[in-house]
Write a protein that holds these residues in place. Sequence first.
Motif, short mmCIF file in Angstrom:
data_model
loop_
_atom_site.label_atom_id
_atom_site.label_comp_id
_atom_site.label_asym_id
_atom_site.label_seq_id
_atom_site.Cartn_x
_atom_site.Cartn_y
_atom_site.Cartn_z
N THR A 42 0.83 -1.20 0.00
CA THR A 42 0.00 0.00 0.00
C THR A 42 0.86 1.25 0.00
O THR A 42 0.58 2.23 -0.71
CB THR A 42 -0.95 0.00 1.21
N LEU A 43 1.93 1.24 0.79
CA LEU A 43 2.85 2.39 0.81
C LEU A 43 3.53 2.57 -0.54
O LEU A 43 3.68 3.69 -1.03
CB LEU A 43 3.89 2.20 1.92
N ASP A 44 3.94 1.46 -1.16
CA ASP A 44 4.57 1.56 -2.49
C ASP A 44 3.61 2.17 -3.50
O ASP A 44 3.99 3.01 -4.33
CB ASP A 44 5.01 0.18 -2.97
N THR A 45 2.34 1.76 -3.43
CA THR A 45 1.34 2.31 -4.35
C THR A 45 1.11 3.79 -4.07
O THR A 45 1.07 4.61 -4.99
CB THR A 45 0.02 1.53 -4.22
N VAL A 61 3.87 0.64 17.39
CA VAL A 61 5.32 0.87 17.31
C VAL A 61 5.91 0.03 16.18
O VAL A 61 5.89 -1.21 16.25
CB VAL A 61 6.00 0.52 18.64
N ILE A 62 6.44 0.69 15.16
CA ILE A 62 7.00 -0.03 14.02
C ILE A 62 8.19 -0.90 14.42
O ILE A 62 8.40 -1.98 13.85
CB ILE A 62 7.41 0.97 12.91
N ASP A 63 8.96 -0.48 15.40
CA ASP A 63 10.12 -1.27 15.83
C ASP A 63 9.72 -2.66 16.30
O ASP A 63 10.54 -3.59 16.27
CB ASP A 63 10.87 -0.56 16.94
N GLY A 67 8.80 -7.23 9.69
CA GLY A 67 9.26 -6.47 8.53
C GLY A 67 9.57 -5.02 8.83
O GLY A 67 9.42 -4.15 7.96
N ALA A 68 10.02 -4.75 10.05
CA ALA A 68 10.23 -3.38 10.48
C ALA A 68 11.21 -2.62 9.60
O ALA A 68 11.01 -1.43 9.31
CB ALA A 68 10.69 -3.35 11.94
N ASP A 69 12.29 -3.27 9.16
CA ASP A 69 13.30 -2.56 8.37
C ASP A 69 12.73 -2.04 7.06
O ASP A 69 12.94 -0.87 6.69
CB ASP A 69 14.50 -3.47 8.09
N ASP A 70 12.01 -2.90 6.33
CA ASP A 70 11.42 -2.47 5.07
C ASP A 70 10.37 -1.38 5.29
O ASP A 70 10.29 -0.41 4.52
CB ASP A 70 10.77 -3.65 4.34
N LEU A 71 9.58 -1.53 6.33
CA LEU A 71 8.55 -0.53 6.61
C LEU A 71 9.17 0.81 6.98
O LEU A 71 8.72 1.86 6.52
CB LEU A 71 7.63 -1.02 7.73
N ARG A 72 10.24 0.79 7.78
CA ARG A 72 10.90 2.04 8.15
C ARG A 72 11.44 2.76 6.91
O ARG A 72 11.37 3.99 6.81
CB ARG A 72 12.03 1.78 9.15
N GLU A 73 11.98 1.99 5.95
CA GLU A 73 12.50 2.62 4.74
C GLU A 73 11.41 3.32 3.97
O GLU A 73 11.58 4.46 3.51
CB GLU A 73 13.19 1.56 3.86
N LEU A 75 8.47 4.34 5.20
CA LEU A 75 7.93 5.42 6.01
C LEU A 75 8.85 6.64 6.02
O LEU A 75 8.38 7.77 6.22
CB LEU A 75 7.70 4.93 7.45
N SER A 76 10.14 6.43 5.79
CA SER A 76 11.07 7.56 5.76
C SER A 76 10.77 8.50 4.60
O SER A 76 11.21 9.66 4.59
CB SER A 76 12.51 7.06 5.65
N ARG A 77 10.00 8.03 3.63
CA ARG A 77 9.64 8.85 2.47
C ARG A 77 8.25 9.48 2.63
O ARG A 77 7.70 10.04 1.70
CB ARG A 77 9.69 8.01 1.20
N THR A 78 7.70 9.35 3.80
CA THR A 78 6.37 9.89 4.09
C THR A 78 6.43 10.78 5.32
O THR A 78 7.47 10.88 5.99
CB THR A 78 5.35 8.76 4.35
N THR A 79 5.31 11.43 5.61
CA THR A 79 5.16 12.12 6.89
C THR A 79 4.33 11.22 7.79
O THR A 79 3.19 10.89 7.47
CB THR A 79 4.45 13.47 6.71
N VAL A 80 4.90 10.81 8.91
CA VAL A 80 4.22 9.89 9.83
C VAL A 80 3.65 10.69 11.00
O VAL A 80 4.35 11.48 11.63
CB VAL A 80 5.18 8.81 10.35
N MET A 81 2.37 10.45 11.28
CA MET A 81 1.70 11.12 12.38
C MET A 81 1.00 10.08 13.25
O MET A 81 0.47 9.09 12.73
CB MET A 81 0.69 12.14 11.85
N GLU A 82 1.01 10.30 14.52
CA GLU A 82 0.38 9.36 15.46
C GLU A 82 -1.14 9.50 15.40
O GLU A 82 -1.67 10.61 15.29
CB GLU A 82 0.87 9.64 16.88
N GLN A 83 -1.83 8.38 15.45
CA GLN A 83 -3.29 8.41 15.50
C GLN A 83 -3.75 8.92 16.86
O GLN A 83 -3.11 8.67 17.88
CB GLN A 83 -3.87 7.01 15.26
N HIS A 84 -4.88 9.63 16.86
CA HIS A 84 -5.45 10.06 18.13
C HIS A 84 -6.97 10.12 17.99
O HIS A 84 -7.50 10.41 16.92
CB HIS A 84 -4.87 11.39 18.60
#
Length: 226
Positions: A42-45, A61-63, A67-73, A75-84
């Motif tokens: 979904t992120l790739d799309t 927590v992504i850590d 698959g944390a390493d691939d997801l972190r890569e 996510l580094s190209r996006t703006t990540v915001m915490e849900q509330h």
Amino acid sequence: MSRTGVLVVAKAPVPGLVKTRLMTRFSAEDAAALASAALLDTLDTALSVPGASVVVSLAGVIDDAVGADDLRERLSRTTVMEQHGDTLGDRLDSAHRDAVATIGDDAVVMQVGMDTPHVTVEHLQAGIDAVTADGGAALGPAADGGWWGLALRGARGSDTLPGVPMSREDTGARTEQALRDAGLTVHRLPDLSDVDHPEDVPAAAALCAPSSAFARLAARLVPAVS
């Protein structure tokens, strides 16, 4: 010209905390791995939509995720915001508002979850284009009666979401009616099926590109998918 964005609402794929309905057939680790693959695709799309910023509204927590390493890569190209927010409707409303605050006032934002790894750039672009044209809303119905995606301009209409009962067979219909009651024209996007149950895995994988993370994992976990 309005700025555009894709909003991905996601939960960190931690074993035992995501896709628990898949655990009637898959282990907690494998269910989380499928969720991780679906999120990765979904992120790739989302990152492939021309000219669109990508915002991720993330719970967990992504850590701790599979698959944390691939997801972190990614996510580094996006703006990540915490849900509330207390309810899903509250969190979706807040996520739309946060995305607009990040991308720019009056931005056209197409929201998608992590349950449709077979979503395409064309699906997301169609929602953006529909709302860019007339400022209404675009809603993607899900086969189970819910919805897989929602495009809005400037988060107008997101305040209706807290009042819509979620995760029901009539959630899609109720969401559409709430948006119309708020004065918005609602464009319907193609129906897609969510991955919620074990039998959904091969069906979704068959619609994914063979090289996608979800299709490759499903081919290993479900021998019928190849």
